[in-house]
Motif scaffolding. Structure first.
Motif, short mmCIF file in Angstrom:
data_model
loop_
_atom_site.label_atom_id
_atom_site.label_comp_id
_atom_site.label_asym_id
_atom_site.label_seq_id
_atom_site.Cartn_x
_atom_site.Cartn_y
_atom_site.Cartn_z
N ILE A 187 0.85 -1.19 0.00
CA ILE A 187 0.00 0.00 0.00
C ILE A 187 0.89 1.23 0.00
O ILE A 187 1.68 1.43 0.92
CB ILE A 187 -0.91 0.02 1.24
CG1 ILE A 187 -1.65 -1.30 1.41
CG2 ILE A 187 -1.90 1.18 1.17
CD1 ILE A 187 -2.30 -1.46 2.78
N VAL A 188 0.74 2.07 -1.01
CA VAL A 188 1.51 3.30 -1.09
C VAL A 188 0.70 4.42 -0.43
O VAL A 188 -0.47 4.62 -0.74
CB VAL A 188 1.81 3.67 -2.56
CG1 VAL A 188 2.59 4.98 -2.63
CG2 VAL A 188 2.59 2.54 -3.23
N ALA A 189 1.31 5.14 0.50
CA ALA A 189 0.63 6.24 1.17
C ALA A 189 0.13 7.25 0.14
O ALA A 189 0.89 7.71 -0.71
CB ALA A 189 1.55 6.92 2.17
N ASP A 190 -1.17 7.56 0.21
CA ASP A 190 -1.81 8.54 -0.69
C ASP A 190 -1.69 8.14 -2.15
O ASP A 190 -1.81 8.99 -3.05
CB ASP A 190 -1.21 9.94 -0.51
CG ASP A 190 -1.29 10.43 0.93
OD1 ASP A 190 -2.25 10.06 1.63
OD2 ASP A 190 -0.39 11.18 1.35
N GLY A 243 -6.30 14.85 -5.00
CA GLY A 243 -6.04 15.11 -3.58
C GLY A 243 -6.37 13.92 -2.70
O GLY A 243 -6.74 14.08 -1.53
N PHE A 244 -6.23 12.72 -3.26
CA PHE A 244 -6.53 11.50 -2.50
C PHE A 244 -5.58 11.36 -1.32
O PHE A 244 -4.37 11.50 -1.46
CB PHE A 244 -6.39 10.29 -3.42
CG PHE A 244 -6.59 8.96 -2.76
CD1 PHE A 244 -7.83 8.57 -2.30
CD2 PHE A 244 -5.53 8.09 -2.60
CE1 PHE A 244 -8.02 7.33 -1.71
CE2 PHE A 244 -5.69 6.84 -2.01
CZ PHE A 244 -6.95 6.47 -1.56
N THR A 245 -6.14 11.12 -0.14
CA THR A 245 -5.32 10.92 1.06
C THR A 245 -5.71 9.62 1.75
O THR A 245 -6.89 9.36 2.00
CB THR A 245 -5.47 12.08 2.06
OG1 THR A 245 -6.85 12.23 2.43
CG2 THR A 245 -4.97 13.38 1.47
N ALA A 246 -4.73 8.82 1.99
CA ALA A 246 -4.90 7.56 2.72
C ALA A 246 -3.51 7.12 3.13
O ALA A 246 -2.69 6.80 2.26
CB ALA A 246 -5.58 6.50 1.86
N ASP A 247 -3.23 7.16 4.40
CA ASP A 247 -1.84 7.02 4.86
C ASP A 247 -1.24 5.63 4.64
O ASP A 247 -0.04 5.44 4.79
CB ASP A 247 -1.70 7.42 6.32
CG ASP A 247 -2.56 6.59 7.27
OD1 ASP A 247 -3.05 5.51 6.87
OD2 ASP A 247 -2.74 7.02 8.43
N PRO A 303 -7.20 -0.72 3.09
CA PRO A 303 -7.42 -0.92 1.67
C PRO A 303 -8.58 -1.87 1.35
O PRO A 303 -8.82 -2.18 0.18
CB PRO A 303 -6.10 -1.53 1.21
CG PRO A 303 -5.71 -2.40 2.35
CD PRO A 303 -6.11 -1.60 3.58
N PHE A 304 -9.26 -2.35 2.38
CA PHE A 304 -10.30 -3.35 2.17
C PHE A 304 -11.63 -2.68 1.79
O PHE A 304 -11.93 -1.56 2.19
CB PHE A 304 -10.47 -4.19 3.43
CG PHE A 304 -9.19 -4.82 3.90
CD1 PHE A 304 -8.63 -5.89 3.21
CD2 PHE A 304 -8.50 -4.33 5.00
CE1 PHE A 304 -7.43 -6.46 3.62
CE2 PHE A 304 -7.31 -4.89 5.43
CZ PHE A 304 -6.76 -5.95 4.73
N CYS A 305 -12.41 -3.39 1.01
CA CYS A 305 -13.73 -2.91 0.60
C CYS A 305 -14.70 -3.03 1.77
O CYS A 305 -14.68 -4.02 2.51
CB CYS A 305 -14.23 -3.75 -0.58
SG CYS A 305 -15.93 -3.40 -1.06
#
Length: 213
Positions: free
Chosen positions: A82-85, A132-136, A199-201
């Protein structure tokens, strides 16, 4: 496009490149965006070129040995990082499948969109930056699912119509720090960008009318 030397050829797929710059940082004598052509494999040994090409996380770069040495090895294990943002970097023995079961792509390295905005779904095209997606990319302890599982083998990834990525096979997921947060043989990953359990649905794609063929 293909760029050749006597010992190795480098193929480049512009559409899958998101400018991670692993090639430029790894071997600037060969990969120089200020030169034309920007890839000059004769500026290094075939071994050096092959080693750096394998650092490309999207699969935009591949190599073909012309000197009789081995082709790129299939990884022994499948991993989703998982890549941050940013996207999901997948490394392994990957088969990307259409929902009808047809094979879209066989590869060892791909980058998958998780912001929901890519114009080239399911691949990442860097739209997360403009959106501007943010997700650490960090997963809390109580959301982790690390089980004993076999490693290696085929990893099938099927993007669902207007829904998540269905993963089937032996694989691990690592967070933005490189720590394992999932291991198993099946899960569903968000690709609408709005899950509260990334990252899960978590089904949010239905609530926001996410559309992706």
């Amino acid at each position: 496009r293909t760029y050749t030397s006597d010992d190795v050829a480098v193929t480049y797929d512009l559409k899958r490149c998101i400018h991670a710059r692993e090639c430029v940082k790894g071997l600037p004598a060969v990969f120089d965006v200020n030169k034309r052509p920007w890839i000059q494999p004769d500026q290094a040994t075939a071994d050096e070129v092959a080693k750096v090409v394998q650092r490309c996380p999207t699969g935009a770069l591949h190599f073909i040995r012309k000197d009789g040495d081995d082709a790129e090895p299939t990884p022994d294990e499948n991993n989703i990082n998982i890549v941050a943002d940013g996207p999901l970097y997948v490394h392994g023995d990957i088969t990307l499948k259409h929902i009808n079961g047809d094979t879209i792509l066989n590869d060892m390295r791909i980058a998958l969109c998780r912001c929901g905005q890519s114009g080239d779904k399911p691949f990442c095209d860097n739209s997360h930056k403009d959106a501007g997606f943010t997700a650490d990319g960090l997963i809390p302890e109580d959301k982790r699912m690390v089980e004993a599982s076999e490693s290696g083998g085929k990893l099938d990834i099927t993007p669902g119509t207007n829904g998540p990525l269905a993963l089937s096979g032996n694989f691990t997921i690592t967070d933005a720090t490189g720590e394992t947060v999932f291991s198993g043989d099946k899960c569903w990953l968000c690709r609408c960008g709005a899950s509260a359990n990334k990252p899960f649905c978590d089904g949010t794609h239905n609530k926001i009318d996410f559309e992706a063929e």
